[in-house]
Design an enzyme around this catalytic site. Structure first.
Site, mmCIF file in Angstrom:
data_model
loop_
_atom_site.group_PDB
_atom_site.id
_atom_site.type_symbol
_atom_site.label_atom_id
_atom_site.label_comp_id
_atom_site.label_asym_id
_atom_site.label_seq_id
_atom_site.Cartn_x
_atom_site.Cartn_y
_atom_site.Cartn_z
ATOM 1 N N HIS A 42 -6.960 -1.362 4.727
ATOM 2 C CA HIS A 42 -5.834 -1.885 4.283
ATOM 3 C C HIS A 42 -5.237 -2.663 5.549
ATOM 4 C CE1 HIS A 42 -2.781 -1.856 1.363
ATOM 5 N NE2 HIS A 42 -2.042 -0.840 1.763
ATOM 6 N N ASN A 88 5.195 -0.604 3.355
ATOM 7 C CA ASN A 88 5.691 -0.717 2.214
ATOM 8 C C ASN A 88 7.123 -1.344 2.635
ATOM 9 O OD1 ASN A 88 3.621 0.394 1.156
ATOM 10 N ND2 ASN A 88 4.692 2.484 0.295
ATOM 11 N N ASP A 113 -4.940 -7.627 2.259
ATOM 12 C CA ASP A 113 -5.929 -7.200 1.746
ATOM 13 C C ASP A 113 -5.923 -7.310 0.088
ATOM 14 O OD1 ASP A 113 -4.160 -4.854 2.363
ATOM 15 O OD2 ASP A 113 -5.466 -3.972 0.807
ATOM 16 N N ASN A 134 1.996 -3.242 -2.266
ATOM 17 C CA ASN A 134 3.036 -2.834 -1.869
ATOM 18 C C ASN A 134 3.916 -3.647 -0.699
ATOM 19 O OD1 ASN A 134 3.427 -0.520 -3.876
ATOM 20 N ND2 ASN A 134 2.242 0.677 -2.496
#
Length: 209
Positions: A42, A88, A113, A134
């Site tokens: 991530h 986020n 990603d 997100n």
């Protein structure tokens, strides 16, 4: 004292010594802060920027809403940003540095990603949905537009149903780790092409490679 204040609160001055906004660029890699996330899938956005900074021999420094580094290339000024707001809430940092440095929206590139692309595949686009990501969702909500440049780097989807979070927050496997240096170099070339040649030529050259 000044360096201590910058570390604690971020600099109050601009970072790019360039008055012409058409020569300014903001390259933002998305990721999560903290040592537990360093080598996770991530955090590929952070990894690309770290590799680019290493190539340019420039340091990242703690700053307002993220770590920043700058460099010049053929008369253009580039600001690298790794938001410290967690994935986020990435949009707040992106918006702040766009406004502070007066960087045109079309000179923004977000690197992130994508589990919907095969591992290592590069996909540069100028607009589109957040695709369930997100970080991109927050960028789009904060900027109030879906029209911004984003580079998606494929993670693949080799995980059991219901294990997506574990997969993206997991470390690269041995095969992926061996392939990463070449993939990171390819991403660096793409970023430099984006700055020097523009998004359209860069898309034609690098997409799906």
């Amino acid at each position: 004292m000044r360096s201590l204040l910058s570390f604690l609160f971020g600099t109050s001055s601009t970072l790019l010594n360039e008055e012409d906004p058409m020569k300014k660029y903001l390259i933002t890699g998305l990721g999560n802060i903290g040592p537990e996330y360093v080598n996770t899938r991530h955090n590929i956005g952070f990894q690309v920027l770290d590799a680019l900074a290493e190539k340019k021999e420039i340091p990242f420094a703690p700053n307002r809403l993220g770590d920043t580094a700058t460099f010049r290339i053929k008369g253009r000024s580039v600001l690298l940003l790794k938001p410290s707001t967690f994935m986020n809430r990435s949009g707040k940092a992106v918006h702040y540095w766009l406004e502070k440095e007066k960087i045109p929206r079309e000179h923004l590139l977000i690197i992130t990603d994508d589990i919907n692309l095969p591992f290592g595949t590069l996909r540069l686009k100028t607009k589109g949905s957040d695709g369930g990501h997100n970080g991109l969702a927050d960028v789009q909500q904060t900027l109030q537009t879906t029209n911004y440049n984003r580079l998606r780097i494929g993670l693949g989807s080799d995980f059991p149903k219901g294990r997506q979070v574990e997969y993206v927050l997991g470390n690269w496997n041995e095969e992926e780790s061996k392939a990463m240096p070449e993939r990171l170099n390819r991403c660096i070339d793409l970023v430099e092409s984006f700055v020097l040649q523009g998004v359209n030529i860069t898309m034609n050259t690098y997409n799906n490679t």
